[in-house]
Scaffold this motif. Structure first.
Motif, PDB file in Angstrom:
ATOM      1  N   LEU A 361       0.746  -1.231  -0.006  1.00  0.00           N
ATOM      2  CA  LEU A 361      -0.113   0.021  -0.046  1.00  0.00           C
ATOM      3  C   LEU A 361       0.888   1.323  -0.088  1.00  0.00           C
ATOM      4  N   ALA A 362       0.460   2.412  -0.461  1.00  0.00           N
ATOM      5  CA  ALA A 362       1.227   3.595  -0.517  1.00  0.00           C
ATOM      6  C   ALA A 362       1.432   4.123   0.966  1.00  0.00           C
ATOM      7  N   SER A 363       0.658   3.490   1.706  1.00  0.00           N
ATOM      8  CA  SER A 363       0.820   4.014   3.307  1.00  0.00           C
ATOM      9  C   SER A 363       1.820   2.971   3.877  1.00  0.00           C
ATOM     10  N   ASN A 364       2.315   2.206   3.309  1.00  0.00           N
ATOM     11  CA  ASN A 364       3.335   1.131   3.843  1.00  0.00           C
ATOM     12  C   ASN A 364       4.724   1.650   3.693  1.00  0.00           C
ATOM     13  N   GLU A 365       5.471   2.323   4.763  1.00  0.00           N
ATOM     14  CA  GLU A 365       6.588   2.961   4.756  1.00  0.00           C
ATOM     15  C   GLU A 365       7.720   2.016   4.976  1.00  0.00           C
ATOM     16  N   LYS A 366       7.481   0.861   5.289  1.00  0.00           N
ATOM     17  CA  LYS A 366       8.264  -0.132   5.662  1.00  0.00           C
ATOM     18  C   LYS A 366       9.113  -0.933   4.298  1.00  0.00           C
ATOM     19  N   ILE A 367       8.277  -0.683   3.409  1.00  0.00           N
ATOM     20  CA  ILE A 367       8.730  -1.584   2.080  1.00  0.00           C
ATOM     21  C   ILE A 367       9.349  -0.520   1.248  1.00  0.00           C
ATOM     22  N   ILE A 368      10.597  -0.951   0.503  1.00  0.00           N
ATOM     23  CA  ILE A 368      11.071  -0.035  -0.654  1.00  0.00           C
ATOM     24  C   ILE A 368      10.986  -0.394  -1.830  1.00  0.00           C
ATOM     25  N   VAL A 369      10.321   0.519  -2.722  1.00  0.00           N
ATOM     26  CA  VAL A 369      10.459   0.014  -4.180  1.00  0.00           C
ATOM     27  C   VAL A 369      11.465   0.963  -4.641  1.00  0.00           C
ATOM     28  N   TRP A 370      12.250  -0.112  -5.471  1.00  0.00           N
ATOM     29  CA  TRP A 370      13.441   0.311  -6.157  1.00  0.00           C
ATOM     30  C   TRP A 370      13.157   1.143  -7.258  1.00  0.00           C
ATOM     31  N   ASP A 371      13.675   2.278  -7.791  1.00  0.00           N
ATOM     32  CA  ASP A 371      13.431   3.147  -8.668  1.00  0.00           C
ATOM     33  C   ASP A 371      14.706   3.693  -9.420  1.00  0.00           C
ATOM     34  N   ASP A 372      14.739   4.330 -10.652  1.00  0.00           N
ATOM     35  CA  ASP A 372      15.894   4.884 -11.314  1.00  0.00           C
ATOM     36  C   ASP A 372      16.598   5.778 -10.378  1.00  0.00           C
ATOM     37  N   GLN A 373      15.737   6.553  -9.582  1.00  0.00           N
ATOM     38  CA  GLN A 373      16.236   7.788  -8.569  1.00  0.00           C
ATOM     39  C   GLN A 373      17.695   6.972  -7.465  1.00  0.00           C
ATOM     40  N   MET A 374      17.497   5.804  -7.356  1.00  0.00           N
ATOM     41  CA  MET A 374      18.301   5.338  -6.536  1.00  0.00           C
ATOM     42  C   MET A 374      19.674   4.836  -7.163  1.00  0.00           C
ATOM     43  N   ARG A 375      19.824   4.986  -8.404  1.00  0.00           N
ATOM     44  CA  ARG A 375      20.923   4.588  -9.201  1.00  0.00           C
ATOM     45  C   ARG A 375      22.165   5.295  -9.089  1.00  0.00           C
ATOM     46  N   VAL A 376      23.220   4.639  -9.011  1.00  0.00           N
ATOM     47  CA  VAL A 376      24.498   5.374  -8.995  1.00  0.00           C
ATOM     48  C   VAL A 376      25.345   5.495 -10.344  1.00  0.00           C
ATOM     49  N   GLY A 377      25.031   4.420 -11.035  1.00  0.00           N
ATOM     50  CA  GLY A 377      25.398   4.820 -12.538  1.00  0.00           C
ATOM     51  C   GLY A 377      26.297   3.568 -12.908  1.00  0.00           C
ATOM     52  N   VAL A 378      26.551   2.512 -12.118  1.00  0.00           N
ATOM     53  CA  VAL A 378      27.462   1.479 -12.024  1.00  0.00           C
ATOM     54  C   VAL A 378      26.447   0.235 -11.929  1.00  0.00           C
ATOM     55  N   ASP A 379      26.723  -0.664 -13.017  1.00  0.00           N
ATOM     56  CA  ASP A 379      25.510  -1.753 -13.094  1.00  0.00           C
ATOM     57  C   ASP A 379      25.712  -2.575 -11.921  1.00  0.00           C
ATOM     58  N   SER A 380      27.093  -3.088 -11.373  1.00  0.00           N
ATOM     59  CA  SER A 380      26.995  -4.080 -10.653  1.00  0.00           C
ATOM     60  C   SER A 380      26.853  -3.468  -9.045  1.00  0.00           C
ATOM     61  N   ILE A 381      26.982  -2.100  -9.164  1.00  0.00           N
ATOM     62  CA  ILE A 381      26.807  -1.631  -7.608  1.00  0.00           C
ATOM     63  C   ILE A 381      25.131  -1.522  -7.389  1.00  0.00           C
ATOM     64  N   ASP A 382      24.733  -1.112  -8.758  1.00  0.00           N
ATOM     65  CA  ASP A 382      23.010  -0.957  -8.735  1.00  0.00           C
ATOM     66  C   ASP A 382      22.454  -2.234  -8.566  1.00  0.00           C
ATOM     67  N   ARG A 383      23.005  -3.303  -9.123  1.00  0.00           N
ATOM     68  CA  ARG A 383      22.468  -4.752  -8.823  1.00  0.00           C
ATOM     69  C   ARG A 383      22.504  -5.000  -7.376  1.00  0.00           C
ATOM     70  N   ASP A 384      23.789  -4.729  -6.668  1.00  0.00           N
ATOM     71  CA  ASP A 384      23.785  -5.149  -5.526  1.00  0.00           C
ATOM     72  C   ASP A 384      22.857  -4.341  -4.542  1.00  0.00           C
ATOM     73  N   HIS A 385      22.841  -2.815  -4.778  1.00  0.00           N
ATOM     74  CA  HIS A 385      21.798  -2.245  -4.028  1.00  0.00           C
ATOM     75  C   HIS A 385      20.312  -2.663  -4.091  1.00  0.00           C
ATOM     76  N   GLN A 386      20.100  -2.938  -5.484  1.00  0.00           N
ATOM     77  CA  GLN A 386      18.648  -3.641  -5.505  1.00  0.00           C
ATOM     78  C   GLN A 386      18.568  -5.108  -4.915  1.00  0.00           C
ATOM     79  N   TYR A 387      19.356  -5.545  -5.011  1.00  0.00           N
ATOM     80  CA  TYR A 387      19.389  -6.934  -4.257  1.00  0.00           C
ATOM     81  C   TYR A 387      19.264  -6.798  -2.603  1.00  0.00           C
ATOM     82  N   LEU A 388      20.004  -5.555  -2.209  1.00  0.00           N
ATOM     83  CA  LEU A 388      19.817  -5.375  -0.820  1.00  0.00           C
ATOM     84  C   LEU A 388      18.300  -4.993  -0.427  1.00  0.00           C
TER      85      LEU A 388
END
Length: 506
Positions: A361-388
């Motif tokens: 739900l939009a009100s659920n603050e405990k869950i994080i939805v990965w989107d492009d704003q979270m990217r650092v621009g390095v594929d391997s690092i972004d995949r690791d962050h997405q996995y976390l």
């Protein structure tokens, strides 16, 4: 696996003097029974030469555990045994709480050298598999684009032939054109699904997150799918029994794609004159569950593990031809997971199936939805962050289970050992100005993780989990999603340097 349990006999008053040095968590040990080392450096040099350089850190950690009077010390370390072998081991002992307890200290050393070697081999295999998977995804994406262009041209010309009033088609010709359109559209669906699959696997799928009214999307999907049911007299019942203002924070287009795929499967694998029901409920953990229930052929228990595998078709039978690509449920599962959701099903052969999805739900603050704003621009690092992010969402969503939480600690430890060195190499390559603070944050996190892990293994209590989840979430927001995001501006234009630097680590 070799387990060696030995006793360390220490006369505390005669042999040990511990002194905490100012400015850090370093400890100095003097042995009065033997010739004392001339300096702290000499002492640690002796430890390094005897047991290997890695044991210096372990030795300091052990003394720190004693100094802080922790209940249990547990650590993995690589060191040199007395017979000269290089081994990996888990060292565990209960920290003495009183002076007399030091007279006999039982220490468990579990040789895990074979396991570590297997893990290293697996890591290398995973890197190679990831490279192959990336190459496959790029190939699929390229081929999908190449196929779509001529397919659209074929379909376009076939439609023009049907509507050409100057030269109308005969009934026989029109039937042939319908075959072209039917086959072409089926092939186009396959190409589109392959393209979606390639984008997701290559981490190139962009989500457009917005507040979405769940009831409106469900109603729209049912309207679109109704004609399919009418062709076989299948009744579709909208039993969305939640208020009509349930709001999700998700990608509306992908949400519709998932629902349409589940509804079309419920009709495709149903029996004539069957029924399809769509129901909803709000879970205790802040998710909307949408269930699609059919009265179709069902799924055999032996096929359960294959349902979400690529190119597996439910009830596939050479004598019973059903249209389908075998990719739809694979794409559906990947899309749901990208939107921080979950999918599963229940089924009974010959009776029907119930596939359900859960989205936050939009009100659920405990869950994080990965989107492009979270990217650092390095594929391997972004995949690791997405996995976390997915790892955190998993332990937030799933019910408590000791084995799952044990696995979570293993996954998180593997993540830190793999990810932190990579991130620091990227920062060095990009000349990131705040790299030293990041190193400190990494060391602090590893230390805190080890401390939490020791507490968990000492007393596996579900009451421990909520606080730990909050700690991980706070670290994720502060370090990964805030501080690491600053790295993006330094990675631009340095893709080749970063790739070479990361390859040097492997």
């Amino acid at each position: 696996m070799l387990i060696v349990i030995y006793l360390l006999y220490v006369k505390l008053s005669e042999t040990i003097h511990i002194n905490r040095l100012l400015g850090g968590r370093h400890l100095f040990l003097l042995n009065k029974a033997e010739k004392s080392p001339q300096s702290e450096a000499d002492f640690f040099h002796h430890i390094g030469n005897t047991f290997g350089p890695h044991m210096i850190d372990v030795f300091i950690d052990e003394l720190c555990a004693m100094w802080d009077k922790k209940d249990l010390y547990r650590s993995e370390a690589a060191f040199r045994s007395l017979d000269g072998r290089e081994i990996d081991a888990i060292i565990t002992f209960r920290v003495p709480q009183k002076a007399e307890d030091y007279k006999a200290l039982a220490v468990s050393i579990i040789d895990i050298t074979d396991r570590k070697q297997a893990e290293d081999a697996l890591h290398v295999a995973l890197i190679e598999a990831d490279r192959s998977n990336q190459a496959k995804s790029q190939f699929l994406e390229s081929m999908s684009h190449e196929l779509r262009t001529p397919l659209n041209a074929i379909l376009g010309f076939a439609q023009i032939m049907q509507i050409n009033k100057k030269s109308p088609l005969t009934p026989e010709q029109n039937e042939h054109v319908e075959c072209i359109l039917s086959g072409g559209n089926h092939l186009l669906d396959l190409v589109n699904e392959v393209l979606d699959l390639a984008k997701i696997e290559a981490d190139q799928l962009d989500l457009s997150l917005e507040d979405v009214n769940a009831y409106d999307v469900v109603t729209e999907c049912l309207t679109l799918i109704a004609p399919l049911g009418e062709q076989r007299d299948i009744l579709i019942f909208n039993e969305f029994n939640q208020p009509h203002d349930i709001i999700l924070r998700t990608d509306k287009l992908r949400f519709k794609q998932v629902l349409i795929n589940l509804l079309s499967n419920a009709i495709k694998y149903n029996k004539d004159d069957g029924t399809v029901h769509i129901r909803s409920e709000i879970t205790e953990k802040g998710f909307l569950r949408v269930s699609v229930i059919d009265t179709g052929i069902g799924i055999h228990v032996k096929d359960r593990e294959k349902v979400f595998q690529m190119f597996h078709r439910i009830g596939a039978d050479s004598m019973k031809s059903r249209e389908g690509t075998g990719i739809g449920l694979t794409v559906t599962k990947l899309l749901i997971e990208r939107m921080a959701g979950f999918i599963d099903f229940e089924s009974k052969l010959g009776t029907g199936s119930c596939f359900w999805i859960e989205l936050p739900l939009a009100s659920n603050e405990k869950i994080i939805v990965w989107d492009d704003q979270m990217r650092v621009g390095v594929d391997s690092i972004d995949r690791d962050h997405q996995y976390l992010v997915s790892l955190l969402n998993r332990i937030t969503h799933e019910d408590f289970d000791e084995r799952k939480f044990d696995t979570f600690f293993q996954d998180l430890n593997n993540y830190t050992q793999h990810h932190f060195p990579q991130e620091e190499v990227v920062m060095e390559t990009c000349r990131y100005p705040d790299i030293e603070n990041h190193r400190v944050h990494h060391l602090d996190f590893i230390s805190q993780l080890k401390d939490r892990e020791n507490k968990w293994y000492k007393n596996k209590n579900s009451a421990f989990i909520p606080d730990f989840q909050e700690e991980i979430r706070a670290w994720l927001y502060n370090q990964v999603l805030t501080n690491d995001a600053d790295l993006a501006q330094y990675t631009k234009g340095k893709e080749m340097e970063i790739r070479l630097a990361l390859e040097s680590l492997e």
